[in-house]
Motif scaffolding. Structure first.
Motif, PDB file in Angstrom:
ATOM      1  N   ASP A  99       0.820  -1.210   0.000  1.00 28.60           N
ATOM      2  CA  ASP A  99       0.000   0.000   0.000  1.00 28.60           C
ATOM      3  C   ASP A  99       0.854   1.259   0.000  1.00 28.60           C
ATOM      4  O   ASP A  99       0.521   2.261  -0.645  1.00 28.60           O
ATOM      5  CB  ASP A  99      -0.941   0.017   1.214  1.00 28.60           C
ATOM      6  N   ARG A 100       1.959   1.220   0.738  1.00 27.54           N
ATOM      7  CA  ARG A 100       2.854   2.392   0.756  1.00 27.54           C
ATOM      8  C   ARG A 100       3.465   2.627  -0.624  1.00 27.54           C
ATOM      9  O   ARG A 100       3.540   3.759  -1.099  1.00 27.54           O
ATOM     10  CB  ARG A 100       3.948   2.214   1.811  1.00 27.54           C
ATOM     11  N   LEU A 101       3.892   1.557  -1.265  1.00 27.92           N
ATOM     12  CA  LEU A 101       4.522   1.704  -2.572  1.00 27.92           C
ATOM     13  C   LEU A 101       3.535   2.231  -3.614  1.00 27.92           C
ATOM     14  O   LEU A 101       3.925   2.933  -4.547  1.00 27.92           O
ATOM     15  CB  LEU A 101       5.112   0.363  -3.032  1.00 27.92           C
ATOM     16  N   GLU A 102       2.245   1.916  -3.431  1.00 24.09           N
ATOM     17  CA  GLU A 102       1.231   2.399  -4.367  1.00 24.09           C
ATOM     18  C   GLU A 102       1.143   3.920  -4.398  1.00 24.09           C
ATOM     19  O   GLU A 102       0.763   4.505  -5.405  1.00 24.09           O
ATOM     20  CB  GLU A 102      -0.145   1.818  -4.010  1.00 24.09           C
ATOM     21  N   VAL A 103       1.482   4.552  -3.278  1.00 17.90           N
ATOM     22  CA  VAL A 103       1.417   6.019  -3.220  1.00 17.90           C
ATOM     23  C   VAL A 103       2.811   6.647  -3.211  1.00 17.90           C
ATOM     24  O   VAL A 103       2.973   7.806  -2.870  1.00 17.90           O
ATOM     25  CB  VAL A 103       0.603   6.490  -1.997  1.00 17.90           C
ATOM     26  N   GLY A 104       3.823   5.842  -3.571  1.00 15.09           N
ATOM     27  CA  GLY A 104       5.167   6.374  -3.720  1.00 15.09           C
ATOM     28  C   GLY A 104       5.979   6.474  -2.446  1.00 15.09           C
ATOM     29  O   GLY A 104       6.996   7.172  -2.405  1.00 15.09           O
ATOM     30  N   ILE A 105       5.523   5.776  -1.379  1.00 14.62           N
ATOM     31  CA  ILE A 105       6.258   5.824  -0.114  1.00 14.62           C
ATOM     32  C   ILE A 105       7.184   4.623  -0.034  1.00 14.62           C
ATOM     33  O   ILE A 105       6.762   3.502   0.290  1.00 14.62           O
ATOM     34  CB  ILE A 105       5.298   5.850   1.092  1.00 14.62           C
ATOM     35  N   THR A 106       8.442   4.840  -0.365  1.00 15.17           N
ATOM     36  CA  THR A 106       9.441   3.782  -0.255  1.00 15.17           C
ATOM     37  C   THR A 106      10.010   3.759   1.159  1.00 15.17           C
ATOM     38  O   THR A 106       9.769   4.656   1.963  1.00 15.17           O
ATOM     39  CB  THR A 106      10.564   4.024  -1.275  1.00 15.17           C
ATOM     40  N   ALA A 107      10.779   2.707   1.460  1.00 11.74           N
ATOM     41  CA  ALA A 107      11.267   2.503   2.826  1.00 11.74           C
ATOM     42  C   ALA A 107      12.134   3.647   3.321  1.00 11.74           C
ATOM     43  O   ALA A 107      12.115   3.995   4.507  1.00 11.74           O
ATOM     44  CB  ALA A 107      12.040   1.190   2.910  1.00 11.74           C
ATOM     45  N   GLY A 108      12.887   4.257   2.431  1.00  7.61           N
ATOM     46  CA  GLY A 108      13.794   5.315   2.848  1.00  7.61           C
ATOM     47  C   GLY A 108      13.321   6.715   2.504  1.00  7.61           C
ATOM     48  O   GLY A 108      14.099   7.674   2.581  1.00  7.61           O
ATOM     49  N   LEU A 109      12.043   6.867   2.164  1.00  3.58           N
ATOM     50  CA  LEU A 109      11.534   8.176   1.767  1.00  3.58           C
ATOM     51  C   LEU A 109      11.461   9.120   2.967  1.00  3.58           C
ATOM     52  O   LEU A 109      10.921   8.786   4.019  1.00  3.58           O
ATOM     53  CB  LEU A 109      10.148   8.050   1.143  1.00  3.58           C
ATOM     54  N   VAL A 110      11.973  10.318   2.791  1.00  3.55           N
ATOM     55  CA  VAL A 110      11.898  11.378   3.797  1.00  3.55           C
ATOM     56  C   VAL A 110      11.172  12.566   3.171  1.00  3.55           C
ATOM     57  O   VAL A 110      11.439  12.921   2.017  1.00  3.55           O
ATOM     58  CB  VAL A 110      13.298  11.806   4.266  1.00  3.55           C
TER      59      VAL A 110
END
Length: 387
Positions: free
Chosen positions: A354-365
């Protein structure tokens, strides 16, 4: 008056008998009437008059009038929070059995409305991804009523083509509703591109100093009338005090946002050259995938910079721990620079998919760039990255 800055400063409530230069606070829950006929005519809406501050108040009316002028809208209504504005807008216009087409990259609470609460009333939603706008028309059903999106998106700062969305909405007789929170009326006016309604969380850049909560919906008068009637009875109205603060904040919006954007671009350029940073997304960087669209519909790039740190969630959390000057907070649009790591905080309850679907990768700040000297902001980010 035709310039943004002048409208934001010179649009004021009618002066009282005291001839005040600055609009005073109207901290009253109700208003009085001259006689029985005055009261009857007022409640029958045969005359414009304040009745009760849940319906209208001189302070909220001034705030609404300003935002309408700045966005090019016919009418509006002010709410206690940005989410009150989103819920009340959709709640007023949607009926059981209706369908919404929305971009998947929307604020988390908006997503919860679409997936948890609206289905209880038999209102369904179909999502498209930022990079899948070509499938929007295939998602439209006979019962589709609203096309909903925010741009730039939160937190990955993607850009949606407002002109394209406006053309689709017009072609299929849909209401186009745009969350314009990140851009503010200063940087972007979605109504020019075909939006029927525009929503803001005024808590963010419109206030700009982390003081009060607020929301507003502006747009076509006929639609605002429905939203007003819904809100008049459900009670999500903005307080007079918050409206007074936010109306004052609009007077400095342009100068504040100019500095926010100037700082943000400098920080984005710095991050793009840093070896620990794998990716930077800022609308006015030429490397942004929707750079050309952003330049067409935005005056400047906004104050939000998103970047990917190598090392995933662990590195993201370590980065936050090393920050010294910037604030760790879930808010944005403040005078103070704010740093968040969505995967371990605001969006930690979502699945990885679900995070990746909205562009939130593990290291996103996500950095909400403030008004401090840009060199101090860069120095803090630099030492946190390198330590």
């Amino acid at each position: 008056m035709k310039y943004f800055e002048t409208e934001a400063i010179r649009t004021q409530a009618e002066r009282s008998q005291f001839s005040e230069h600055s609009t005073p606070l109207y901290l009253t829950s109700s208003f009085i009437f001259d006689d029985a006929e005055d009261m009857r005519a007022s409640f029958a809406e045969e005359k414009e008059k304040n009745l009760y501050s849940r319906f209208s108040n001189p302070n909220t009316s001034e705030f609404v009038e300003k935002v309408c002028k700045l966005e090019g809208a016919e009418s509006g209504y002010a709410f206690a929070t940005g989410m009150a504005a989103i819920f009340s807008t959709l709640g007023a216009l949607l009926n059981a059995g209706d369908h919404v087409v929305s971009c998947r990259s929307v604020f988390g609470s908006s997503h919860t409305l679409f997936t948890k609460f609206f289905p209880k009333w038999n209102i369904s939603t179909s999502y498209f991804k930022v990079n899948e706008v070509d499938i929007i028309e295939s998602l439209i059903q006979p019962n589709t009523k609203i096309l909903f999106a925010e741009t730039p998106t939160n937190p990955a700062v993607d850009i949606l083509d407002l002109k394209f969305l406006g053309e689709i909405a017009k072609k299929h007789n849909l209401l186009l509703v745009i969350d314009n929170c990140f851009a503010t009326p200063y940087l972007q006016q979605p109504i020019k591109f075909g939006a029927d309604l525009v929503i803001h969380s005024a808590t963010k850049l419109i206030d700009g100093q982390g003081r009060v909560l607020g929301g507003i919906t502006i747009g076509k008068a006929s639609l605002i009338r429905e939203i007003y009637l819904f809100s008049r009875n459900t009670g999500p109205a903005m307080s007079p005090f918050n409206a007074w603060v936010l109306s004052k904040s609009l007077e400095t919006l342009s100068v504040r946002v100019d500095r926010h954007c100037e700082n943000a671009l400098k920080i984005a350029i710095f991050l793009e050259d840093h070896p620990r940073v794998e990716l930077v997304k800022y609308p006015f960087l030429k490397s942004h995938p929707q750079y050309k669209i952003a330049k067409q519909q935005m005056k400047l790039g906004g104050n939000i910079v998103a970047f990917e740190i190598s090392g995933g969630i662990i590195s993201g959390r370590q980065f936050l721990d090393k920050i010294k000057m910037c604030s760790l907070s879930a808010n944005l649009g403040d005078t103070r620079t704010i740093v968040t790591h969505p995967a371990s905080t605001t969006h930690s309850k979502l699945s990885t998919e679900d995070r990746l679907e909205v562009g939130i990768t593990a290291g996103l700040v996500r950095v909400s760039v403030g008004l401090e000297n840009s060199k101090d902001i860069i120095d803090d980010l630099k030492q946190a990255l390198e330590s």
